[in-house]
Scaffold this active site. Sequence first.
Site, PDB file in Angstrom:
ATOM      1  N   CYS A   1     -10.841  22.392  16.354  1.00 52.39           N
ATOM      2  CA  CYS A   1     -10.653  22.692  17.875  1.00 52.39           C
ATOM      3  C   CYS A   1     -10.333  21.504  18.495  1.00 52.39           C
ATOM      4  CB  CYS A   1     -12.291  23.213  18.260  1.00 52.39           C
ATOM      5  SG  CYS A   1     -12.800  24.407  17.105  1.00 52.39           S
TER       6      CYS A   1
ATOM      7  N   GLY B   1       0.782  -1.317   0.127  1.00 49.06           N
ATOM      8  CA  GLY B   1      -0.154  -0.056   0.049  1.00 49.06           C
ATOM      9  C   GLY B   1       0.935   1.272   0.156  1.00 49.06           C
ATOM     10  N   ARG B   2       1.504   1.514   1.040  1.00 50.89           N
ATOM     11  CA  ARG B   2       2.307   2.775   1.449  1.00 50.89           C
ATOM     12  C   ARG B   2       3.398   3.071   0.292  1.00 50.89           C
ATOM     13  NH1 ARG B   2       2.548   4.890   6.800  1.00 50.89           N
ATOM     14  NH2 ARG B   2       2.017   2.945   7.357  1.00 50.89           N
TER      15      ARG B   2
END
Length: 428
Positions: free
Chosen positions: A356, A287-288
């Site tokens: 936030c 994948g990566r």
Amino acid sequence: MSSPTEFFSYKKGILCADGIPLDKIAKTSGTPLYVYSEKSFLKTLKILKKELRSFEPLICFAVKANSNIHILKLLKQNGAGADIVSGGELFRAMKAAIPSEKIIFSGVGKTEEEIKSALKSGKSGVGSFNVESLEELELINRVAQENKKVARIALRFNPDINAKTHPYISTGLKKNKFGMERKQVLKIFSAAQKYKNLKLQGISVHIGSQLLSLGPIQDAFVEVKNLITEIEKMGRKIELVDLGGGVGITYSNEKPPRISQYAKLIQKHFGPLKKKNKNFKLAIEPGRVIAGNSGVLIARVLGQKKHGNKNFLILDAAMNDLIRPALYGSFHAIIPVSQAYLKGPKLKYSIVGPVCESSDCFASDRPMSASLKRGDLVAILSTGAYGFSMASNYNSRPRPPEILVRDGRFRVIRKRENFQDLVRHEAF
Ligand code: LLP
């Protein structure tokens, strides 16, 4: 292996993706936005294919790393299959017209519905279910029987090996939820004939992600080989060996294994040294290593602020767009789109987004130009894998678009979400 800047480098003072200025793309598509390089996606796939050519392996791209259908299609056109972990990923892989036999269904909790649709996909269902437990095996057998199908399966082996990576992405230890112990695997192989609607093809293993040394991978290979020998001694045939994914990439100055070294290791342990080894199909689930350095996240500076001697650089991208730094404390290089900002006085910033939470921080104490101001663009590098695919709408932020650069042009392969998209499924 690509570096973070191999396909994203400065040209005439502006950071470019394969030669296309990123400020131009940002002007057209707005920010934040993901930009991918097609060349980069294909480079690693081609190397893997070349280095492992003697195996003619099934290269199943791990869809979770980058799930965009256009990207899946691109990889499919270049010979890849898909490693999926959910009904949603199956849907995407089928939309990309990946042949069902080139799809491997991994994952620790498959629902009955997911199993059914995987069995019914394409001509003959998915190429393999990587089974995680005896209970799951029995479930797949029952669902297959009810649907008059035979499910092709492999058993996921947990070799109890420390992959020496971030604990959240380590999967090959006994304490991790994945796979089965050796004893269990052998027990199932010895009772295989009991399961009339299963075709037990072989073994799969995946010990973790972002692996930076070959040591643990080699240890896992040795365990798999020993297990195969034991299974063959029982008179059972191994037809599929799936070695998973996990090869790491450079985010900063890590030195991950080269693909050629990884391929040599596979060759050493599973290579066609003896003819009989040719009997099984080899699969991998990268994948990566394919996607990671094939994408960047472009953000605009919203401003700076100071608390005492602490400097904040506030971007319009946030943890909902890229969660890796907040979730794993992972490092991503952040560079200005205008090369001019590489010169001159620097400040150490906390580079943050508008969400936030104090965890909405891409980098701490990161030196960047003191002159960066509202409106300037920065690129967060190495975000092609587990970037957009992990993005969310937290703080009711629409997810960014994805843009692919190919042959000197760029194309939107996923539109920016809008506020309507955010509330589409709500009753009001
Ligand atoms: N196969 C299986 C069964 C997996 O669980 C994974 C990743 C892969 C293949 C692909 O591994 P890769 O080649 O990409 O290392 N979100 C995390 C990574 C999670 C990986 C999960 N499994 C991150 O951003 O680092």
